[in-house]
Design a protein around this motif. Structure first.
Motif, mmCIF file in Angstrom:
data_model
loop_
_atom_site.group_PDB
_atom_site.id
_atom_site.type_symbol
_atom_site.label_atom_id
_atom_site.label_comp_id
_atom_site.label_asym_id
_atom_site.label_seq_id
_atom_site.Cartn_x
_atom_site.Cartn_y
_atom_site.Cartn_z
ATOM 1 N N UNK A 3 0.785 -1.174 0.132
ATOM 2 C CA UNK A 3 0.001 0.089 -0.168
ATOM 3 C C UNK A 3 0.765 1.309 0.006
ATOM 4 N N UNK A 4 1.852 1.394 0.521
ATOM 5 C CA UNK A 4 2.824 2.348 0.608
ATOM 6 C C UNK A 4 3.165 2.891 -0.590
ATOM 7 N N UNK A 5 3.841 2.154 -1.587
ATOM 8 C CA UNK A 5 4.315 2.504 -2.701
ATOM 9 C C UNK A 5 3.121 3.085 -3.694
ATOM 10 N N UNK A 14 2.171 10.540 -9.741
ATOM 11 C CA UNK A 14 2.683 9.676 -10.601
ATOM 12 C C UNK A 14 1.617 8.671 -11.177
ATOM 13 N N UNK A 15 1.240 8.457 -12.238
ATOM 14 C CA UNK A 15 0.379 7.905 -12.953
ATOM 15 C C UNK A 15 0.602 6.193 -12.636
ATOM 16 N N UNK A 16 0.095 5.713 -11.592
ATOM 17 C CA UNK A 16 0.479 4.402 -11.020
ATOM 18 C C UNK A 16 0.311 3.321 -11.896
ATOM 19 N N UNK A 17 -1.258 3.357 -12.515
ATOM 20 C CA UNK A 17 -1.581 2.120 -13.579
ATOM 21 C C UNK A 17 -0.686 2.319 -14.729
#
Length: 162
Positions: A3-5, A14-17
């Motif tokens: 969950x942290x990252x 930052x666009x995670x997906x």
């Protein structure tokens, strides 16, 4: 960490997906790049075992091992482990099913399995994937560490369990 990252990435905008998908695309390319190296290594292992070279080597070394109290049944594991993880795991499973998990042979085989690595596989596949052509020092260090792990596994098991 799980969950942290993503939460940290979101706070940094930052666009995670999209980042995940881009990384997955790179991983797919790497997987395709290592296939020829993997096939070559598997063919070499199959030829080594099918040719009888493993049995030939065992015939020479087994009497010396018996003389110093080492079960010769573990020698093929020491030879196979740097080559193939799956082949050495199958051989370890066979040793344990024949001799039992609490036997000296089973304990030595298990300890060897955990104390050594698939050095030639790692060098072939991973070095080939990133284009490293001169890995002779890595080969020397890797094989030396496999020998040390093999000998130490036998020595510790002989001291502790016999």
């Amino acid at each position: 960490m799980i969950t942290f990252i993503p939460l940290y990435a979101i706070t940094r905008k930052v666009p995670v997906y999209e980042s995940f998908v881009e990384g997955a695309k790179d991983g797919f390319g790497t997987a395709i790049a290592i296939i020829p190296h993997l096939v070559g290594m598997l063919v070499a292992i199959s030829v080594f075992r099918a040719s009888g070279a493993l049995d030939f080597m065992m015939g020479f070394i087994a009497p010396a091992l018996k003389g110093i109290g080492v079960p010769p049944e573990v020698l093929p594991l020491g030879l196979l482990r740097p080559l193939t993880g799956t082949g050495s795991l199958a051989y370890t499973t066979d040793l344990i099913s024949v001799h039992g998990p609490d036997s000296l042979i089973g304990m030595i085989a298990s300890t060897i399995q955990g104390s050594t690595d698939t050095t030639l596989y790692v060098l072939t596949v991973y070095f080939g994937a990133v284009g490293i052509r001169n890995g002779r020092y890595a080969l020397k260090v890797g094989l030396f560490s496999d020998i040390v792990g093999f000998v130490a596994s036998i020595a510790v098991c002989l001291l502790a369990f016999s």
